[in-house]
Write a protein that holds these residues in place. Sequence first.
Motif, PDB file in Angstrom:
ATOM      1  N   ASN A 272       0.867  -1.184   0.000  1.00 41.74           N
ATOM      2  CA  ASN A 272       0.000   0.000   0.000  1.00 41.74           C
ATOM      3  C   ASN A 272       0.900   1.230   0.000  1.00 41.74           C
ATOM      4  OD1 ASN A 272      -1.679   2.163   0.599  1.00 41.74           O
ATOM      5  ND2 ASN A 272      -2.909   1.032   2.085  1.00 41.74           N
ATOM      6  N   GLN A 273       0.931   1.936  -1.110  1.00 41.92           N
ATOM      7  CA  GLN A 273       1.861   3.049  -1.263  1.00 41.92           C
ATOM      8  C   GLN A 273       1.606   4.186  -0.271  1.00 41.92           C
ATOM      9  OE1 GLN A 273       4.503   3.444  -3.486  1.00 41.92           O
ATOM     10  NE2 GLN A 273       4.276   1.330  -4.176  1.00 41.92           N
ATOM     11  N   SER A 274       0.429   4.180   0.358  1.00 42.57           N
ATOM     12  CA  SER A 274       0.145   5.238   1.338  1.00 42.57           C
ATOM     13  C   SER A 274       0.756   4.930   2.694  1.00 42.57           C
ATOM     14  CB  SER A 274      -1.365   5.444   1.474  1.00 42.57           C
ATOM     15  OG  SER A 274      -1.979   4.296   2.045  1.00 42.57           O
ATOM     16  N   ASN A 275       1.228   3.705   2.901  1.00 44.03           N
ATOM     17  CA  ASN A 275       1.905   3.347   4.140  1.00 44.03           C
ATOM     18  C   ASN A 275       3.389   3.652   4.029  1.00 44.03           C
ATOM     19  OD1 ASN A 275      -0.358   2.238   5.451  1.00 44.03           O
ATOM     20  ND2 ASN A 275       0.006   0.203   4.601  1.00 44.03           N
ATOM     21  N   THR A 276       3.933   4.347   5.012  1.00 44.91           N
ATOM     22  CA  THR A 276       5.384   4.503   5.072  1.00 44.91           C
ATOM     23  C   THR A 276       5.933   3.495   6.069  1.00 44.91           C
ATOM     24  OG1 THR A 276       5.133   6.264   6.722  1.00 44.91           O
ATOM     25  CG2 THR A 276       5.369   6.920   4.415  1.00 44.91           C
TER      26      THR A 276
ATOM     27  N   ASN B 167       8.169   4.161  -0.537  1.00 48.93           N
ATOM     28  CA  ASN B 167       7.560   4.297   0.795  1.00 48.93           C
ATOM     29  C   ASN B 167       8.158   3.332   1.806  1.00 48.93           C
ATOM     30  OD1 ASN B 167       6.311   2.246  -0.828  1.00 48.93           O
ATOM     31  ND2 ASN B 167       4.664   2.075   0.681  1.00 48.93           N
TER      32      ASN B 167
END
Length: 594
Positions: free
Chosen positions: A45-49, A245
Amino acid sequence: MTSNLQNSPKVVTSDPSRVSEKTFDYVVVGGGLTGITVAARLAENQSNTVLVIEAGRDDRSKPLVTDVHQYGGVFGSDLIRKYPTSDGKDITAGWTLGGGSSINGTTWTRGQAAQYDAWSALLTPAEANLGWNWSNLFGYMKKAEGWSPPNEQQRSRGADQVESYHGLSGPVQVTFPNEMYDGPHQKHFVQSIQNLTRIRKLPDVNGGDANCVSFTPNNINWRDQGHRSSAPEAYLFPVETARPNWTTLVEHQVGILLWATDGSKRVVAVQFKRANDSGQEFRVNVRKEVILAAGAIGTPALLQRSGVGDPNHLHSLGITPVINLPTVGKNLQEQPMSMLGANPPKNSNLGGGTGPNGAIAFPNLYELLGSQANATATTIQQSLDAWANTMKDNALSKDALKTIYQTQADLIVRGRAPVVEMFYNTGWPNAIGVYVWTLLPFSRGTVQITSSRMFDMPRITLNTFRVDTDLTIQTASCKLIRKLFRTQPFSDLVGEEATPGNKVAGQYEPNGGSDSDWRGWISKEHVPVSHPVGTCAMMRRDLGGVVDGRLKLYDAQNVRIVDASVLPLQISAHLSSTLYGVAEKVADMIKNGM
């Protein structure tokens, strides 16, 4: 300690300034098998760092890491960390990116289905439906696996499969070696073990029935010259340029977790330093969760330094307790191994091939002990109370440990779970070698820090053979291998027993020597297998659990543990496939908001 990272993408870095004082959604402590697996799935999930902090280097190009045939050379290298124990024998752990997955023997096996089902029985009724059982974990183990079936040459040398036992599209490559040994030794080992014990030969050990002798595959990649398929090779390196990320910081070690000052028992940051103890300390902030994957030694030590454990012990070291969990570091289970060997007759030829070795027997109590098995089974059933009393300091209480012991005893006595592994090994400790280890010891130990300093080794108390039945099983196993050396057709390959040889009298006697002599040799010469589990066990609190069925640390808001420390009981298998399954399952739990 420095790494050559010039040719590596910058998502793997040894520069702490790239992450210091920054905030990540998920901070994973430990870049071994489970840490890399969970990080990879969260970073989808690219929104998770995601940040992974790993003490070892990025050694991806070193032959000791890539070439499993150089496995023996690892133990004299700086790719491992040695943890001294009370037995005077070291537990070893991978000290490189990928942890044990980058330096182990690559054996790919799974335990008995009932052993995984037993995990749910140790949870609360409300958590028994979370899928900690064989049928659920089997799917996750297969999710991690990219299976390649044996070719005709490999089949002619003993390889076989049940394809439905394997995943076909996962990242960890699993197959048989291109250069399987082509001589008679592995086949003769299998046949003679069958002749001695009547154990079944099964085509595949990976379907939930490990009570057999079988040729076992390895996590190696035939498309890449048979190189090791480690966690980084499987999950990190193929995607590192596509996942900005996800950052992996190597050569740094986390010292403590930093808690919110409002009493919420939430970790807001972690503090870390160069793994060679040089330079300043750094910190990185946590937005969502801290995921601990530092192993069954490192994780409980980190928790204790961070104020999670027995308050009395923490106070004695000047550490302010944050969470009262006295079983952090307890319930340690390690397997003791003995190595036996023989040399072939002069001018004999064991054949070609380079391996790795792949013939393993997993006998149950009755196959191992024969006519003495029922007496030992009775001893086990009648001794649980006494053993729990002896081992209670390594558990929450005598009563809690007795309940756990009852589960373990039922698996051994009624479930006929394998109690010993007999691993055929070409070339060590002699030309012909067999390693044997007790798989399901009743002896328990403890991991306990001795200071608040992050680089001080914890005190590891193994208590190996403290429960005498563990030594009974190990003794019977060694005597059986001595008998194996004299049993057709394996005996055709044996000129003389060399290890222990005359150090244990009676190699030519029908009984194989006295139990007393064997016990003395085993006690002196055994070594830990380095498969420690249980020190942050997934169990209900009244049994001494440290994490719940979602692998969340009890009483903490945002801490999970995903490594071998959560396994409540040993399994009759090498740990890799199981741990990949655990990591895949937990990653799904996190992604699903559990």
